[in-house]
Design a protein around this motif. Structure first.
Motif, PDB file in Angstrom:
ATOM      1  N   PRO A 135       0.785  -1.265  -0.123  1.00  0.00           N
ATOM      2  CA  PRO A 135      -0.044   0.176   0.100  1.00  0.00           C
ATOM      3  C   PRO A 135       0.799   1.293   0.096  1.00  0.00           C
ATOM      4  N   ILE A 136       2.215   1.237   0.066  1.00  0.00           N
ATOM      5  CA  ILE A 136       2.931   2.562   0.194  1.00  0.00           C
ATOM      6  C   ILE A 136       3.096   2.960  -1.424  1.00  0.00           C
ATOM      7  N   ASN A 146       0.120   2.961  -3.572  1.00  0.00           N
ATOM      8  CA  ASN A 146      -1.425   2.700  -4.097  1.00  0.00           C
ATOM      9  C   ASN A 146      -2.043   4.041  -4.341  1.00  0.00           C
ATOM     10  N   GLU A 164      -3.108   6.217  -2.155  1.00  0.00           N
ATOM     11  CA  GLU A 164      -3.728   6.361  -1.244  1.00  0.00           C
ATOM     12  C   GLU A 164      -2.934   6.795  -0.043  1.00  0.00           C
ATOM     13  N   THR A 167       2.365   5.200   5.019  1.00  0.00           N
ATOM     14  CA  THR A 167       1.079   4.947   4.217  1.00  0.00           C
ATOM     15  C   THR A 167       1.357   5.179   2.724  1.00  0.00           C
ATOM     16  N   GLU A 168       2.277   5.929   2.415  1.00  0.00           N
ATOM     17  CA  GLU A 168       2.415   6.326   0.833  1.00  0.00           C
ATOM     18  C   GLU A 168       3.756   6.846   0.706  1.00  0.00           C
TER      19      GLU A 168
HETATM   20 CA   LIG Z   1      -0.990   4.086   0.416  1.00  0.00          CA
END
Ligand SMILES: [Ca+2]
Ligand SMILES: [Ca+2]
Length: 483
Positions: free
Chosen positions: A354-355, A357, A359, A476-477
């Motif tokens: 998810p890093i 994606n 978001e 997270t990103e």
């Molecule tokens: Ca993300």
């Protein structure tokens, strides 16, 4: 007790967290090329189809540069080059070599010429002209010329086989082959999409825009802003957006299909524009709202736009260099071909995928919404993103877990953390044999942390984390902006 799970109770206190809109889309540019300019440019043309950049100086030279080889080709005027233009096909550059006019009479004082550069061979050709002050191309073999002195005339000319341009419009007696336009000197743009010619005068008292169109090779007067009319108080530049969507007369944007219709006023004069962006002196604006989007690293009023794309060249007069800019995009995204990996992961619920994606808030934290490493209180930890090939990037944005992680909102530039964020890390780029530090962050408390650096070309980056709150590294990103 595991710290990632201990925070589960916090979520309920964020029932008031409303959805916050994302920051206004900030358009940034990445510099992808630059080199020393062979002369001090007062005007530039970019032909991406021919991979050529053409510079005109204030004196008598036009210098064409093959961008691939860097090889310049210089053409000197017989008198001086006052204007130049690119043919719609992108193949030819026409230069107006102005022989002068008898002041107040509108007749030539000495011979004007038009020079034509074929960018496929970098060879020049020459025709004599009636008066060649300003030039716009209708096609590879047709140009419209305008005089410069006071009340001006236009001629519509074919590039024939003889030594002189062949007038296509009907001669009007005293004005020789010229069409007397009843407009005061200035500059104009010809739009091949509409067959319209838009003239903005340099009037010292009355500032005016006047439209004409070419019909059966003749000039036909159209609407105008009028004497002390709707364009009063503007002027100083004449710009047609590359897609024909707007005409600029200094700071004023008007409808190119009706120049009496003022659309909006910008904070400064506009020197170049495409369909979405208008460029002032280094700063650039949203063409549809007038809002400031950003600024180049230097001040300039000399641009060469891609006639059909969104990249451009800009001349830096302070260093006599030219710079190629392209809109930045996030090359780290999985949808752009980015592939993420990490030194470790806490569990399958905290994966690295998810890093990248796209978001940023970290929704579904603890359930695949973001990454956490698997080595308690041990650093460094790292995440890596391999790009889809080599990219030139100039900033990376690292998003870490916000305090109210169970009801996260879109991170802003000022959102801080006190619980779980990354405090110390470096952004690294791979040089082919080793990791190079591009930026170092220490004592961080921003959820969204932007790291700027000089443009760097690489096929992979790493975020190397040397300390974080809450005993683990959490992301997270990761965004990498460039081309
Ligand atoms: Ca993300
Ligand atoms: Ca660790």
């Amino acid at each position: 007790m595991h710290l990632l799970l201990r925070v589960l109770t916090i979520g309920s206190i964020c029932g008031i967290c409303a959805f916050l809109p994302r920051d206004a889309a900030a358009l940034t540019y990445t510099e992808v090329d630059s080199f020393a300019a062979p002369t001090n440019a007062t005007m530039m043309i970019y032909s991406p189809t021919m991979d050529a950049l053409v510079l005109k100086n204030a004196a008598s030279a036009i210098v064409a540069i093959d961008i691939e080889s860097g090889e310049p080709t210089t053409r000197l005027a017989n008198t001086r080059f006052t204007d130049m233009t690119l043919s719609p096909s992108g193949r030819y550059v026409f230069g107006a070599d102005y022989g002068g006019e008898n002041i107040g009479y509108g007749t030539p004082s000495s011979t004007s010429y038009v020079h034509r550069l074929d960018l496929t061979s970098m060879t020049w050709d020459l025709r004599t002209a009636y008066i060649a002050g300003n030039v716009q191309a209708v096609s590879d073999t047709q140009v419209i010329l305008k005089s410069i002195d006071q009340w001006v005339t236009f001629t519509n000319n074919a590039w024939g086989g003889g030594t002189a341009l062949v007038p296509l419009n009907t001669a009007s007696g005293y004005w020789g082959p010229g069409y007397y336009a009843s407009v005061y000197f200035g500059d104009f743009r010809y739009d091949i999409r509409t067959g319209r010619l838009l003239h903005g005068n340099a009037g010292l008292s009355s500032q005016e825009i006047q439209a004409f169109r070419i019909a059966n090779n003749e000039f036909v007067k159209q609407e105008g802003s009028g004497i002390y009319g709707s364009a009063q108080g503007y002027g100083g530049t004449v710009v047609l957006a590359t897609d024909g969507s707007a005409f600029y007369y200094g700071a004023l944007q008007v409808d190119p299909l009706d120049v009496t219709h003022n659309v909006r006023v910008f904070p400064e004069r506009i020197y170049a524009a495409n369909g979405s962006v208008a460029h002032g002196n280094g700063k650039y604006y949203d063409a549809h709202t007038g809002l400031l989007l950003g600024a180049l690293p230097f001040s300039t009023t000399i641009y060469a736009m891609n006639p059909s794309g969104d990249d451009f060249w800009a001349f830096d007069p302070a260093s006599t260099t030219v710079h190629h800019f392209m809109p930045s995009s996030n090359v780290a995204m999985a949808t752009a071909g980015g592939v993420a990996s990490a030194s470790s992961a806490y569990s399958a619920a905290f994966p690295v995928s998810p890093i990248n994606n796209n978001e940023r808030a970290g929704a579904n934290w603890g359930n695949g919404g973001g990454w956490a490493d698997g080595t308690l209180n041990t650093f460094p930890d790292w995440v890596q993103i391999n790009f889809a090939g080599s990219k030139t990037i100039d900033h990376v944005v690292v998003y870490t877990v916000q305090d109210y992680w169970a009801n996260p909102v879109e991170p802003t530039d000022t959102m801080t953390f006190t619980q779980w964020g990354l405090t110390d890390f470096t952004v690294q780029g791979w040089n082919g044999t080793a990791w190079v530090i591009l930026g170092t962050v220490s004592g961080n408390n921003l959820v969204k942390r932007t790291v700027n650096f000089a443009a760097y070309t690489t096929d992979r980056i790493r975020i190397n984390i040397t300390n974080a709150l809450g005993a683990y590294s959490r992301i997270t990103e990761v965004e990498a902006w460039g081309q």
